[in-house]
Design a protein around this motif. Structure first.
Motif, PDB file in Angstrom:
ATOM      1  N   PHE A 379       0.834  -1.214   0.000  1.00  0.00           N
ATOM      2  CA  PHE A 379       0.000   0.000   0.000  1.00  0.00           C
ATOM      3  C   PHE A 379       0.861   1.253   0.000  1.00  0.00           C
ATOM      4  CE2 PHE A 379      -2.232   3.462   2.065  1.00  0.00           C
ATOM      5  CZ  PHE A 379      -3.450   3.470   1.406  1.00  0.00           C
ATOM      6  N   ALA A 466       0.628  -0.258   5.968  1.00  0.00           N
ATOM      7  CA  ALA A 466       0.005   0.913   6.581  1.00  0.00           C
ATOM      8  C   ALA A 466      -1.162   0.535   7.484  1.00  0.00           C
ATOM      9  CB  ALA A 466      -0.477   1.876   5.495  1.00  0.00           C
ATOM     10  N   TRP A 468      -4.792   1.786   9.566  1.00  0.00           N
ATOM     11  CA  TRP A 468      -5.999   2.442   9.051  1.00  0.00           C
ATOM     12  C   TRP A 468      -5.861   3.968   9.034  1.00  0.00           C
ATOM     13  CZ3 TRP A 468      -8.873   6.069  11.548  1.00  0.00           C
ATOM     14  CH2 TRP A 468      -8.681   6.207  12.926  1.00  0.00           C
ATOM     15  N   ARG A 471      -3.703   4.996   6.187  1.00  0.00           N
ATOM     16  CA  ARG A 471      -4.408   4.842   4.913  1.00  0.00           C
ATOM     17  C   ARG A 471      -5.375   5.999   4.658  1.00  0.00           C
ATOM     18  NH1 ARG A 471      -4.326  -0.781   2.911  1.00  0.00           N
ATOM     19  NH2 ARG A 471      -3.008  -1.992   4.302  1.00  0.00           N
ATOM     20  N   ILE A 475      -4.916   8.066   1.242  1.00  0.00           N
ATOM     21  CA  ILE A 475      -6.012   8.004   0.263  1.00  0.00           C
ATOM     22  C   ILE A 475      -6.586   9.393   0.008  1.00  0.00           C
ATOM     23  CG2 ILE A 475      -8.357   7.158  -0.101  1.00  0.00           C
ATOM     24  CD1 ILE A 475      -7.511   4.554   1.302  1.00  0.00           C
TER      25      ILE A 475
END
Length: 509
Positions: A379, A466, A468, A471, A475
């Motif tokens: 990720f 990664a 949460w 992320r 994102i």
């Protein structure tokens, strides 16, 4: 109360909430709630601007939502606020970085509460600077944004953090000393020749042409260099790589992503807007310095081995490109400069967030010690690839549209009738374009070295990808970088009219 004041009031309430917070969860709750409110407010402000753009009644001297409250009548200092398209996108950028920086610092220890207190104070200065149209109040918020950097880097940083914090503080305070001299010069000489003593930027712009050209030329360097130091103007950029490399993750995000944009914003809004004849006469001098910044920053990034230093020198190059485009004084180039401020803010925040997450796991930023990360943390690796492609200007991402707008506007920039420097501007643009090739070299080199190949350090095989909270930050930033690249006209249509208004005042349109 003017709604723009909420950009200062919300961080003030966040500071109060952090002060009374008793545990880590409460601290995190205050930061998430406050940063979410700021993000929602900035999104609403964009909507308000777009829907009221054609409503003449909403405008006041090129600004919307204006208000003024006297602070110190003896010097005509007011708490005066207002926004145009440029301010609106800068407020949106700032709120995005504060929101994502909160999640990027989710696991930060020790002294999490104290860290977020200083981080929020820094944010207060940034938001206050972008909403104010009074020179002295802008300067006050500018200082509020600079002071917390010393402690944020000196206490929570890494590497040569004390040296980096002191170097950054001394150089930026030196720029502040130049700024206050320039601001006082504009105030007194504008008042002497116009008969109106005011600190309001929009009011001064109406009469600034009455200030003799030689006086403008005397004070223009004070303002432009004072703000340019924060914008990493060569040769005053040396604080930037050390400061970025030593700062904690979210501070690097806010510092490179937003704080450096105060420099470009101030150069355009104060130096060029209020000293128009000097801007026209002296632009060639600073064009040389900014061209050096663009090329020097890119070449320096090529020889670095520390991930943060690579991104820091890349920021010198990209922020130099902002000042370069502003000095071209064409509407297309200036629109590109503001898009570049927005684009670079998002891209560099994404880079520093990912670098911080990688460093938190591997405990090294040396590219010679990193390899095969795609297998270990896919990720984060994919996020780094996307950030790299955006940075080198791949179509579909924000970097492409910003740089193309700058170079198209700069190469064809002939703002002055019979401009004797037209050929010089074209040559400078061609030289600056070389940075595109150099950027591709160091980005592809780093991506290939650290993400692919075999894992050389077997301890890295035990690392995790990664979490949460990480992320969420990554994102959000990727979405914004791709959104700006795919729908740039939403923002360019907000920026261009405001840029045109200032350029008309300067006398180049």
């Amino acid at each position: 109360m003017n709604i723009l004041s909420l950009f200062v009031l919300i961080p003030a309430l966040m500071l109060l909430g952090l002060w009374i917070a008793r545990n880590l969860n409460q601290v995190r709750g205050v930061m998430v709630a406050g940063s979410s409110c700021l993000l929602a407010l900035s999104i609403w402000l964009c909507y308000y601007y777009v829907t009221n753009h054609d409503n003449a009644a909403a405008w006041d001297n090129g600004m919307m939502l204006t208000a003024s409250t006297p602070w110190f009548k003896a010097l005509n200092i007011n708490y005066a606020v207002g926004v145009d398209g440029i301010s609106v996108v800068m407020l949106l950028l700032s709120s995005i970085i504060v929101f994502t920086g909160t999640f990027a610092s989710w696991q930060l220890k020790p002294m999490t509460k104290e860290y977020f207190l200083w981080f929020t104070l820094l944010s207060t200065g940034v938001f206050g600077f972008f909403i104010c149209v009074d020179m002295f109040t802008m300067f006050m918020f500018y200082e509020v944004a600079l002071i917390p950097m010393y402690l944020l880097i000196g206490v929570w940083g890494s590497g040569k953090k004390e040296y980096a914090a002191m170097k950054l503080t001394l150089m930026l305070m030196g720029g502040s000393a130049l700024l206050i001299l320039g601001i006082l010069g504009i105030y007194y000489f504008n008042g002497e020749y116009s008969g109106v003593f005011t600190m309001n930027v929009n009011e001064i712009a109406k009469t600034s042409h009455l200030i003799p050209t030689d006086i403008q030329c005397a004070f223009f360097p004070f303002i432009f260099i004072g703000f340019g130091v924060l914008g990493a103007l060569f040769p005053f950029h040396t604080w930037s790589p050390d400061g970025h490399a030593s700062a904690p993750t979210a501070v690097s995000m806010l510092h490179a992503g937003v704080l450096m944009k105060l420099g470009g914003y101030g150069c355009f809004r104060v130096a060029m807007y209020l000293l128009p004849e000097a801007a026209q006469q002296l632009s060639w001098v600073f064009l040389i310095l900014t061209t050096i910044s663009v090329v020097y920053g890119a070449l320096s990034a090529c020889v670095q081995t520390d991930l943060k230093y690579i991104n820091a020198y890349s920021s010198v190059s990209h922020c130099g490109l902002v000042l370069f485009a502003l000095l071209m004084m064409s509407q297309t180039a200036v629109t590109g400069a503001i898009l570049q401020m927005l684009s670079h803010g998002l891209m560099t925040a994404l880079f520093f967030a990912l670098i911080g997450m990688i460093y938190g796991r591997t405990h090294t930023r040396d590219i010679r010690e990193l390899a095969g990360l795609m297998k270990i943390m896919p990720f984060l690796a994919v996020g780094y690839v996307i950030a790299g492609l955006a940075n080198l200007g791949l179509p579909g991402f924000s970097g492409f549209i910003a740089e193309m707008t700058i170079f198209v506007g700069s190469f064809g920039a002939h703002p002055l009738a019979g401009d004797p420097n037209a050929s010089f501007r074209m040559v400078a643009t061609i030289i600056a374009c070389m940075s595109i090739v150099v950027t591709a070299v160091y980005i592809l080199r780093v991506v290939g070295k650290i993400l692919y190949g075999e894992v050389e350090n077997k301890h890295f095989l035990e690392l995790t990808d990664a979490t949460w909270d990480e992320r969420v930050a990554v994102i959000c930033l990727i979405f914004c970088v791709a959104g700006l690249g795919c729908a740039p006209f939403f923002f360019s249509n907000m920026i261009s009219p405001s840029a045109g208004t200032i350029l008309q005042s300067i006398g180049v349109m």
